[in-house]
Design a protein around this motif. Structure first.
Motif, PDB file in Angstrom:
ATOM      1  N   LEU A 134      11.272  -7.462  -6.709  1.00  0.00           N
ATOM      2  CA  LEU A 134       9.829  -7.408  -6.424  1.00  0.00           C
ATOM      3  C   LEU A 134       8.978  -8.594  -6.990  1.00  0.00           C
ATOM      4  N   GLN A 135       8.000  -9.264  -6.053  1.00  0.00           N
ATOM      5  CA  GLN A 135       7.384 -10.610  -6.627  1.00  0.00           C
ATOM      6  C   GLN A 135       5.904 -10.240  -6.693  1.00  0.00           C
ATOM      7  N   ARG A 136       5.592  -9.566  -5.418  1.00  0.00           N
ATOM      8  CA  ARG A 136       4.113  -9.124  -5.108  1.00  0.00           C
ATOM      9  C   ARG A 136       3.931  -7.809  -5.103  1.00  0.00           C
ATOM     10  N   LEU A 137       3.107  -7.017  -5.915  1.00  0.00           N
ATOM     11  CA  LEU A 137       2.506  -5.583  -6.095  1.00  0.00           C
ATOM     12  C   LEU A 137       1.172  -5.740  -5.564  1.00  0.00           C
ATOM     13  N   ASP A 138       0.736  -4.886  -4.749  1.00  0.00           N
ATOM     14  CA  ASP A 138      -0.771  -4.619  -4.666  1.00  0.00           C
ATOM     15  C   ASP A 138      -1.042  -2.947  -4.521  1.00  0.00           C
ATOM     16  N   LEU A 139      -1.720  -2.361  -5.582  1.00  0.00           N
ATOM     17  CA  LEU A 139      -1.890  -1.035  -5.592  1.00  0.00           C
ATOM     18  C   LEU A 139      -3.493  -0.829  -5.673  1.00  0.00           C
ATOM     19  N   SER A 140      -4.075  -1.564  -5.105  1.00  0.00           N
ATOM     20  CA  SER A 140      -5.581  -1.822  -4.995  1.00  0.00           C
ATOM     21  C   SER A 140      -6.133  -0.534  -4.302  1.00  0.00           C
ATOM     22  N   ASN A 141      -7.390  -0.306  -4.427  1.00  0.00           N
ATOM     23  CA  ASN A 141      -8.099   0.839  -3.714  1.00  0.00           C
ATOM     24  C   ASN A 141      -7.223   2.346  -3.684  1.00  0.00           C
ATOM     25  N   ASN A 142      -7.025   2.769  -4.814  1.00  0.00           N
ATOM     26  CA  ASN A 142      -6.321   3.914  -4.904  1.00  0.00           C
ATOM     27  C   ASN A 142      -7.005   4.891  -6.149  1.00  0.00           C
ATOM     28  N   PHE A 143      -6.336   5.693  -6.352  1.00  0.00           N
ATOM     29  CA  PHE A 143      -7.082   6.799  -7.541  1.00  0.00           C
ATOM     30  C   PHE A 143      -6.084   6.921  -8.788  1.00  0.00           C
ATOM     31  N   LEU A 144      -5.779   5.668  -8.952  1.00  0.00           N
ATOM     32  CA  LEU A 144      -4.960   5.576 -10.329  1.00  0.00           C
ATOM     33  C   LEU A 144      -5.718   5.964 -11.639  1.00  0.00           C
TER      34      LEU A 144
END
Length: 370
Positions: free
Chosen positions: A94-104
């Motif tokens: 994996l090179q790019r990971l996007d977890l934006s706009n969540n409830f972490l």
């Protein structure tokens, strides 16, 4: 032995058979790759760039059947609140990971430990309040990190020590009040830093970071406005525009605190001691401050820039007044000397003028008698 004609025909047909075998091998490899890159249900996949997009699906957990050779994983606009520890353990490519706009709200310490090839990490618009010091320890290739719009109140020292390739960092819209210079010094490749929309307190705790910001801007780095929230005298002003003379009192406080620590060799200090009253009906006991607990000095910033301007203007005005007084005194002395000389010459001429007038009077008397 083959005849000459048969051998010639075999040699001429060999390249064609080789090409057919190569095409068949490529087709089989593509089929194997497509079958190997199996897309999770309800997600969109692109086998060309090995991308898995599970955004906007209202998911509360990450699918477990993500292909192991995935290079880009998008999980935006979902309901993810918890990240299990081994969720990315099989995604070493994996090179790019996007977890934006969540409830972490928190990230496990070793959540990214298997992502050694990660170059971009997006954690924008979550509820993350704290970060572990070793969270990014195994992501040495990371170039872009977005932690904006979270609830971070501080950054642990050493969190960026293993990110020599980081070029872009966003800390906008958090609850940061101060930053430590030592935290950012390992970021030798940093080119862009965003720190706006935070409740910055422009006091001694931010003095060293101001030095680092000036150095960062000097070497060509781009940083947005770091607007002060406190104290009221500096509210809305960019920290980089505040003169360093405003923080001269910080060194004095450091000296006083160090001397206090050295001198305080007695028992632990207490906030105060009560003095018992002599009679029961007397007033309540008064709290006396302890000698070993010096009161913290209140922050009273002084606008040094205005003070220096006032001193310069006052000096110029006083200088002009002094010059005018010297010129007036010189003019008065010259005028007095000229008047004195004039009076001396006038006194010398008065006797001569008196004799001539007497002779005229005598001649007039003689002529009248005659």
């Amino acid at each position: 032995m083959l005849p000459m004609s048969a051998g010639h025909r075999w040699r001429s047909s060999f390249p064609m058979r080789w090409r057919e075998a190569c095409l068949l091998g490529c087709w089989l490899s593509l089929c194997a790759a497509e079958s190997f890159f199996a897309c999770p249900s309800s997600c969109k996949c692109n086998s060309g760039n090995l991308e898995v997009d599970c955004s906007g699906l209202g998911l509360s957990s990450i699918p477990s059947d993500i292909p192991t050779n995935t290079r880009t994983f998008l999980f935006l606009n979902n309901k993810l609140s918890i990240l299990p520890g081994p969720v990315f353990s099989n995604l070493s490519a994996l090179q790019r990971l996007d977890l934006s706009n969540n409830f972490l709200d928190q990230l496990p310490q070793n959540i990214f430990s298997d992502l050694g090839n990660l170059t971009e990490l997006q954690l924008r618009n979550n509820s993350i309040r704290a970060l572990d010091k070793d969270l990014l320890q195994h992501t040495a290739l990371l170039r872009q990190l977005d932690l904006s719009i979270n609830g971070l109140a501080q950054l642990p020292s050493g969190i960026f020590d293993d990110l020599p390739a980081l070029r872009s960092l966003s800390l906008r819209s958090n609850r940061l009040q101060s930053l430590d210079r030592v935290t950012f010094e390992p970021l030798t490749s940093l080119q862009q830093l965003q720190v706006g929309d935070n409740p910055w307190e422009c006091d001694c705790n931010l003095r060293d970071f101001k030095h680092w910001m000036e150095w960062f801007s000097y070497r060509g780095g781009k940083i947005d406005q770091l607007a002060c929230t406190l104290p009221k005298e500096l509210k809305g002003k960019d920290m980089r525009m505040v003169p360093m003379e405003m923080f001269n009192y910080c060194s004095q406080l450091d000296d006083e605190n160090s001397s206090t620590v050295l001198d305080n060799t007695g028992p632990p200090c207490t906030k105060g001691s009560t003095t018992p009253s002599k009679s029961k009906s007397g007033p309540e006991p008064e709290v006396e401050p302890s000698v070993g607990c010096p009161q913290k000095q209140r922050y009273r910033p002084v606008s040094v820039r205005r003070a220096i301007g006032t001193v310069i203007i006052a000096g110029v005005v006083c200088g002009i007044v002094c010059i005018m007084m010297v010129v007036a005194a010189a003019y008065g002395c010259i005028y007095a000397s000229l008047m004195a000389k004039y009076h001396r010459e006038l006194k010398k001429r008065q006797p001569l003028m008196g004799d001539t007038e007497g002779e005229h009077e005598e001649q007039k008397q003689i002529s009248s008698v005659a």
